[in-house]
Design an enzyme around this catalytic site. Structure first.
Site, PDB file in Angstrom:
ATOM      1  N   GLU A 117       9.700  -0.568  -4.651  1.00 37.52           N
ATOM      2  CA  GLU A 117       9.314   0.702  -5.266  1.00 37.52           C
ATOM      3  C   GLU A 117       8.494   1.552  -4.309  1.00 37.52           C
ATOM      4  OE1 GLU A 117       7.704   0.583  -9.205  1.00 37.52           O
ATOM      5  OE2 GLU A 117       8.976  -1.109  -9.755  1.00 37.52           O
ATOM      6  N   CYS A 157       3.416   6.478  -1.577  1.00 36.12           N
ATOM      7  CA  CYS A 157       2.884   5.119  -1.505  1.00 36.12           C
ATOM      8  C   CYS A 157       4.070   4.188  -1.322  1.00 36.12           C
ATOM      9  CB  CYS A 157       2.138   4.801  -2.793  1.00 36.12           C
ATOM     10  SG  CYS A 157       1.592   3.084  -2.914  1.00 36.12           S
ATOM     11  N   CYS A 179       5.196 -10.399  -2.766  1.00 37.67           N
ATOM     12  CA  CYS A 179       3.965 -10.630  -2.008  1.00 37.67           C
ATOM     13  C   CYS A 179       3.540 -12.079  -2.203  1.00 37.67           C
ATOM     14  CB  CYS A 179       2.868  -9.696  -2.545  1.00 37.67           C
ATOM     15  SG  CYS A 179       1.308  -9.824  -1.635  1.00 37.67           S
ATOM     16  N   CYS A 226      -3.041  -8.908  -9.888  1.00 41.53           N
ATOM     17  CA  CYS A 226      -1.993  -8.021  -9.370  1.00 41.53           C
ATOM     18  C   CYS A 226      -0.595  -8.452  -9.812  1.00 41.53           C
ATOM     19  CB  CYS A 226      -2.057  -7.986  -7.843  1.00 41.53           C
ATOM     20  SG  CYS A 226      -0.818  -6.899  -7.115  1.00 41.53           S
ATOM     21  N   GLY A 270       3.382  -5.748  -1.548  1.00 42.92           N
ATOM     22  CA  GLY A 270       3.345  -6.488  -0.285  1.00 42.92           C
ATOM     23  C   GLY A 270       2.031  -6.359   0.454  1.00 42.92           C
ATOM     24  N   GLU A 271       1.865  -7.211   1.469  1.00 40.90           N
ATOM     25  CA  GLU A 271       0.660  -7.192   2.299  1.00 40.90           C
ATOM     26  C   GLU A 271       1.066  -6.727   3.710  1.00 40.90           C
ATOM     27  OE1 GLU A 271      -2.668  -7.454   2.237  1.00 40.90           O
ATOM     28  OE2 GLU A 271      -2.537  -7.317   4.404  1.00 40.90           O
ATOM     29  N   SER A 295      -3.547  -0.511   3.691  1.00 40.74           N
ATOM     30  CA  SER A 295      -4.439  -1.311   2.859  1.00 40.74           C
ATOM     31  C   SER A 295      -4.165  -2.798   3.033  1.00 40.74           C
ATOM     32  CB  SER A 295      -4.233  -0.904   1.391  1.00 40.74           C
ATOM     33  OG  SER A 295      -5.126  -1.607   0.566  1.00 40.74           O
ATOM     34  N   SER A 335      -9.113  -4.180   0.540  1.00 42.95           N
ATOM     35  CA  SER A 335      -9.227  -4.502  -0.878  1.00 42.95           C
ATOM     36  C   SER A 335     -10.305  -5.559  -1.028  1.00 42.95           C
ATOM     37  CB  SER A 335      -7.889  -5.015  -1.406  1.00 42.95           C
ATOM     38  OG  SER A 335      -6.926  -3.988  -1.291  1.00 42.95           O
ATOM     39  N   LEU A 336     -11.505  -5.126  -1.386  1.00 35.27           N
ATOM     40  CA  LEU A 336     -12.661  -6.027  -1.411  1.00 35.27           C
ATOM     41  C   LEU A 336     -12.733  -6.770  -2.750  1.00 35.27           C
ATOM     42  CD1 LEU A 336     -15.231  -7.011   0.009  1.00 35.27           C
ATOM     43  CD2 LEU A 336     -16.423  -5.020  -0.950  1.00 35.27           C
ATOM     44  N   HIS A 337     -12.899  -6.044  -3.797  1.00 33.79           N
ATOM     45  CA  HIS A 337     -12.891  -6.546  -5.186  1.00 33.79           C
ATOM     46  C   HIS A 337     -14.004  -7.529  -5.546  1.00 33.79           C
ATOM     47  CE1 HIS A 337      -9.294  -4.262  -5.462  1.00 33.79           C
ATOM     48  NE2 HIS A 337      -8.492  -5.142  -4.905  1.00 33.79           N
ATOM     49  N   CYS A 384      -1.507   1.067  -9.293  1.00 32.86           N
ATOM     50  CA  CYS A 384      -1.667  -0.080  -8.410  1.00 32.86           C
ATOM     51  C   CYS A 384      -1.384  -1.387  -9.116  1.00 32.86           C
ATOM     52  CB  CYS A 384      -3.102  -0.180  -7.926  1.00 32.86           C
ATOM     53  SG  CYS A 384      -3.660   1.258  -7.108  1.00 32.86           S
TER      54      CYS A 384
HETATM   55  N1  SAH Z   1      -1.730  -6.066  -0.127  1.00 34.90           N
HETATM   56  C1  SAH Z   1      -2.447  -4.867   0.189  1.00 34.90           C
HETATM   57  C2  SAH Z   1      -1.687  -3.664  -0.250  1.00 34.90           C
HETATM   58  C3  SAH Z   1      -1.545  -3.506  -1.737  1.00 34.90           C
HETATM   59  S1  SAH Z   1      -2.462  -2.089  -2.147  1.00 34.90           S
HETATM   60  C4  SAH Z   1      -3.836  -4.946  -0.396  1.00 34.90           C
HETATM   61  O1  SAH Z   1      -4.131  -5.907  -1.093  1.00 34.90           O
HETATM   62  O2  SAH Z   1      -4.652  -4.090  -0.107  1.00 34.90           O
HETATM   63  C5  SAH Z   1      -2.627  -2.148  -3.807  1.00 34.90           C
HETATM   64  C6  SAH Z   1      -4.079  -2.019  -4.234  1.00 34.90           C
HETATM   65  O3  SAH Z   1      -4.091  -2.134  -5.651  1.00 34.90           O
HETATM   66  C7  SAH Z   1      -4.949  -3.136  -3.693  1.00 34.90           C
HETATM   67  O4  SAH Z   1      -6.243  -2.673  -3.468  1.00 34.90           O
HETATM   68  C8  SAH Z   1      -4.931  -4.092  -4.859  1.00 34.90           C
HETATM   69  O5  SAH Z   1      -5.981  -4.993  -4.804  1.00 34.90           O
HETATM   70  C9  SAH Z   1      -4.997  -3.131  -6.009  1.00 34.90           C
HETATM   71  N2  SAH Z   1      -4.579  -3.691  -7.305  1.00 34.90           N
HETATM   72  C10 SAH Z   1      -3.735  -4.700  -7.539  1.00 34.90           C
HETATM   73  N3  SAH Z   1      -3.635  -4.941  -8.862  1.00 34.90           N
HETATM   74  C11 SAH Z   1      -4.439  -4.062  -9.481  1.00 34.90           C
HETATM   75  C12 SAH Z   1      -4.786  -3.821 -10.832  1.00 34.90           C
HETATM   76  N4  SAH Z   1      -4.260  -4.538 -11.828  1.00 34.90           N
HETATM   77  N5  SAH Z   1      -5.637  -2.811 -11.103  1.00 34.90           N
HETATM   78  C13 SAH Z   1      -6.175  -2.079 -10.094  1.00 34.90           C
HETATM   79  N6  SAH Z   1      -5.888  -2.264  -8.815  1.00 34.90           N
HETATM   80  C14 SAH Z   1      -5.051  -3.252  -8.500  1.00 34.90           C
END
Ligand code: SAH
Length: 343
Positions: free
Chosen positions: A90, A103, A110, A117, A157-158, A189, A212-214, A329
């Site tokens: 997509e 995007c 992934c 995710c 994907g990463e 990202s 993507s820290l989280h 996302c």
């Molecule tokens: N693999 C890379 C690229 C994916 S980017 C990465 O992890 O950065 C997609 C972004 O959406 C990432 O920051 C991911 O952590 C975030 N994401 C994934 N699932 C999500 C969700 N349910 N709600 C909000 N953000 C989410």
């Protein structure tokens, strides 16, 4: 079969010269391919014999838009593309005041396994080629008729898990004879694959790196992001500082706010402590509810933002686009896969 579209004009010339073609052919073919022609026959300034030879020896499989959804809320367009081998990915086109942003996905599926995710649920099927990365930009622009000025590698994907193809794609999409999209208009990202961050830092590209820290603490992060067990968050921050020192570019930290998991004040304080010494931008993302996941959106987004700002950090809350078409996302591809299964 030769994957011509993954090549630079110089490489195309090297492919074409043994066929007895002059050096300028490489650039001609490159320009045509980046304009999104769907067959070699459309390359009208090429001799017919060459067009026929290319059709026999090179792949040119434009992705097929098997589904296109347009948001009634904000005009966001989501494409489900079918690739040459039948796999689907997509791309999402978002219209911002600063320009149209696409995007794009970097892999089919992934393997990073982030718990919140949707893109990772069925694992990784394969990497995308440079041409398949590029086609998402070319054909989104062609189909929508909207000129694309910005690219974010934030789809399925990463990117760091397919870095060779991604770097080649960046070279192609940035090329003056192609789409000519400037590095400063591109964001990449990563979930925190440290060797990839270091490789990118050494190249000194002017793109924006998003991490993507989280979660700023290892315990929480390991629970929601398995990648943290291979590349612990302390080492990740060290890599981010190295990246800033080498490139001078501010890193953007993505932070999906999850109720009761990563939305506590002490975690905001720890982010500030770990970012200290470089300019940091924290992008707070209201968690998108993924049906299969136990996590719920946090109600503390505004409070968390304030807490970060008290520490002098720039913190923004991401505006969600395309909410009515599952374009947010982490929600890509899943539904399409379910629907295909049901067929
Ligand atoms: N693999 C890379 C690229 C994916 S980017 C990465 O992890 O950065 C997609 C972004 O959406 C990432 O920051 C991911 O952590 C975030 N994401 C994934 N699932 C999500 C969700 N349910 N709600 C909000 N953000 C989410």
């Amino acid at each position: 079969m030769t994957d011509l579209k993954s090549q630079t004009p110089e490489e195309m010339t090297r492919t074409l010269m043994p066929m007895g073609e002059p050096a300028f052919r490489g650039k001609q073919v490159f320009t045509w391919l980046h304009r999104g022609v769907s067959s070699f026959d459309e390359m009208t300034n090429l001799p017919k014999s060459l067009r026929e030879k290319l059709a026999e020896t090179c792949v040119l499989t434009p992705p097929k838009a098997v589904c296109k959804q347009v948001s009634k809320l904000d005009g966001t367009i989501k494409y489900l593309w079918e690739l040459g081998d039948g796999n689907c990915i997509e791309s999402v086109l978002m219209q911002y005041h600063h320009g149209n942003t696409v995007c794009i996905s970097s892999q089919v599926g992934c393997r990073m396994g982030c718990a919140f995710c949707a893109s990772t649920i069925a694992g990784k099927v394969r990497d995308l080629s440079p041409a398949e990365l590029l086609d998402q930009v070319i054909y989104t622009q062609k189909d929508s008729g909207l000129p694309i000025s910005n690219i974010v590698l934030m789809g399925i994907g990463e990117p760091m898990d397919n870095l060779d193809s991604v770097l080649k794609f960046l070279e192609l999409v940035n090329h003056p004879d192609g789409l000519n999209i400037g590095m400063r208009h591109i964001s990449l990202s990563t979930c925190g694959v440290i060797p990839g961050i270091d490789r990118l830092a050494d190249l000194g590209l002017q793109l924006t790196l998003s991490v993507s820290l989280h979660a700023p603490d290892g315990e929480t992060r390991s629970k929601i992001m398995p990648v943290n067990r291979a590349y612990p968050v302390e080492d990740l921050f060290a890599a981010c500082h190295r990246y800033f020192e080498k490139t001078g570019r501010r890193i953007s930290f993505e932070y999906a706010m999850i109720d009761g998991v990563n939305d506590r004040d002490w975690q905001a304080d720890l982010i500030a402590e770990r970012v200290r010494g470089m300019p940091g931008h924290v992008n707070l993302i209201p968690l998108n509810d993924v049906v299969e996941s136990p996590f719920k959106p946090s109600k503390r987004v505004a409070a968390f933002q304030k807490r970060l700002e008290v520490h002098g950090l720039t913190a923004t809350v991401r505006r969600s686009l395309g909410g009515d078409i599952d374009a947010s996302c982490g929600q890509l591809r899943r539904k399409a896969m379910e629907e295909q299964k049901g067929k």
